[in-house]
Each structure stands twice: as C-alpha cells, then as structure tokens.
Design a protein around this motif. Structure first.
Motif, PDB file in Angstrom:
ATOM      1  N   THR A   1       0.727  -1.181  -0.005  1.00 34.48           N
ATOM      2  CA  THR A   1      -0.032  -0.091  -0.112  1.00 34.48           C
ATOM      3  C   THR A   1       0.893   1.273  -0.169  1.00 34.48           C
ATOM      4  OG1 THR A   1      -1.622  -1.176   1.373  1.00 34.48           O
ATOM      5  CG2 THR A   1      -1.829   1.116   1.389  1.00 34.48           C
TER       6      THR A   1
ATOM      7  N   THR B   1      -5.642  -3.878   3.037  1.00 33.98           N
ATOM      8  CA  THR B   1      -6.042  -4.320   1.598  1.00 33.98           C
ATOM      9  C   THR B   1      -7.200  -3.763   0.907  1.00 33.98           C
ATOM     10  OG1 THR B   1      -5.532  -6.662   2.403  1.00 33.98           O
ATOM     11  CG2 THR B   1      -6.953  -6.380   0.481  1.00 33.98           C
ATOM     12  N   GLU B   2      -7.918  -2.912   1.757  1.00 34.44           N
ATOM     13  CA  GLU B   2      -9.189  -2.162   0.890  1.00 34.44           C
ATOM     14  C   GLU B   2      -8.455  -0.816   0.495  1.00 34.44           C
ATOM     15  OE1 GLU B   2     -12.180  -1.563   4.013  1.00 34.44           O
ATOM     16  OE2 GLU B   2     -12.879  -3.559   4.026  1.00 34.44           O
TER      17      GLU B   2
ATOM     18  N   GLY C   1      -6.436  -1.504  -2.694  1.00 33.10           N
ATOM     19  CA  GLY C   1      -7.453  -1.668  -3.825  1.00 33.10           C
ATOM     20  C   GLY C   1      -7.829  -0.299  -4.490  1.00 33.10           C
TER      21      GLY C   1
ATOM     22  N   TYR D   1      -6.681   1.228  -8.251  1.00 33.50           N
ATOM     23  CA  TYR D   1      -7.583   1.802  -8.900  1.00 33.50           C
ATOM     24  C   TYR D   1      -7.517   3.163  -9.581  1.00 33.50           C
ATOM     25  CZ  TYR D   1     -12.341   3.062 -10.944  1.00 33.50           C
ATOM     26  OH  TYR D   1     -13.258   3.890 -11.702  1.00 33.50           O
TER      27      TYR D   1
END
Length: 200
Positions: free
Chosen positions: A126, A187-188, A191, A195
């Motif tokens: 991240t 993780t969120e 994502g 994107y």
C-alpha cells in the motif's frame, strides 16, 4: 492528559511543539516529577483552546528529550509506552486530567507472528502504491524493529489509514485480531490506490 489530532501507538516516537500556556504547565509538572502524560485522539473539536470531545482509549507518552525555548515554548520528543482507557475526565484547569486504567495487552504468539507477516506485506504494498501516485508517505522500504511485538505496533503506525481506523486498531487488545484488521484495512486501501493508479 494531552488531547491531540493524531493517534499515538506504543513504541512510536511523538515529536511535539508546546506553545499553549496550559501545556507549558503540564511540561513543567511532568519534568519535575514522572516525565509521562497521556495522549488521546480528539474526536470532535481542535487541539488549541479546549472544548473538544475525546476518544477514551489512549497511550502513555514518556518524554525522552525536552528543551524549553527562551519564550517559554517547549520542543520535545516522547515515545508511546502503554495503552490506557479513560474512566472519567476531571477538571481541565490548568490542563486536562483524567482517571485511567491500563488496557490489557495479550501476549504475542506464533499466530500473531503469522498475521504480522501477512499484514506487513500488505502495508508495504500500500505504501508503494502511494509512492507511485506521488503522495506523501512513509517509504515502503522503511526499516522496522526486529522485536515482533514492537514491529507490529510500528506497522500499525505507518499504515496509510485514517485516524478513526487507527483509533479502532489502538483499541484492539488481541495482537492477532489487531493485525488481521490491519491487513483487511490495508488491503481495502491498496485496492482503492491500485484503481486510481490504473485510471491515471
């Protein structure tokens, strides 16, 4: 007590610039006695002036370096040591005071170590995505402590999460569950960042 606009975790360094009169008094009292004070995240309101609402779980900060400037301001470095929960807020004069109790810390186990490994992979990924987006962040290659229990708290501190998520993690007593939640949150976030990166 020192309500702040940021979360302090155990084993994490906190630099501070003290300029409000009430916290100058706090520094004087700390440095002539036990050089510790409590840090809690402000839930609503601002750091300066008082009248704020505060989260109940915080961290004890121990002063490791401090210097008073000629005009009475202070610059200091503190480090988080242990967590606590506020039982009751008392008078804010001359500075915020509360009665607190220790927050339990469950032992770091082999399961905790496995979750630490997984969470660290996701957090570093991240951070790398934020670097690719040229957003201010901690380097993905930052070196953390070799002690797994210390490393776990440092990992929570460097994860690019909002303050409410950080506060939620501070309040989790079980290292396994804390690291599992950290891995899920990171993780969120990864994502979302991936994107954005793909969309240019």
């Amino acid at each position: 007590m020192f309500p702040l606009g940021q979360v302090l975790f155990p084993h994490v360094v906190l630099p501070l610039h003290i300029f409000e009169p009430r916290y100058r008094v706090l520094m004087f009292d700390c440095l002539r006695g036990e050089p510790e004070f409590g840090v809690v995240l402000i839930e609503r309101g601002v750091e300066v002036g008082g009248g704020d609402s505060r989260f109940p779980v915080g961290t004890v900060a121990r002063i490791v370096k401090g210097a008073e400037l000629a005009d009475g301001r202070w610059v200091l470095e503190a480090v988080g040591t242990r967590r606590f929960e506020v039982d009751a807020w008392l008078d804010d004069d001359p500075y915020p005071v509360a009665t607190v109790r220790p927050r339990p810390e469950l032992p770091f186990t082999e399961d905790s170590a496995r979750w630490l490994e997984e969470a660290e992979v996701v957090v570093r990924r991240t951070l790398g995505l934020k670097e690719e987006l040229s957003e201010p962040t901690v380097p993905a290659t930052i070196e953390l402590d070799a002690d797994p229990a210390v490393r776990a708290w440092q990992l929570v501190a460097i994860a690019p999460l909002n303050q409410v998520d950080q506060q939620c993690l501070l309040g989790v007593d079980d290292p396994c569950r804390r690291l599992a939640e950290l891995a899920r949150m990171a993780t969120e976030e990864a994502g979302v960042l991936a994107y954005r990166l793909a969309e240019g």
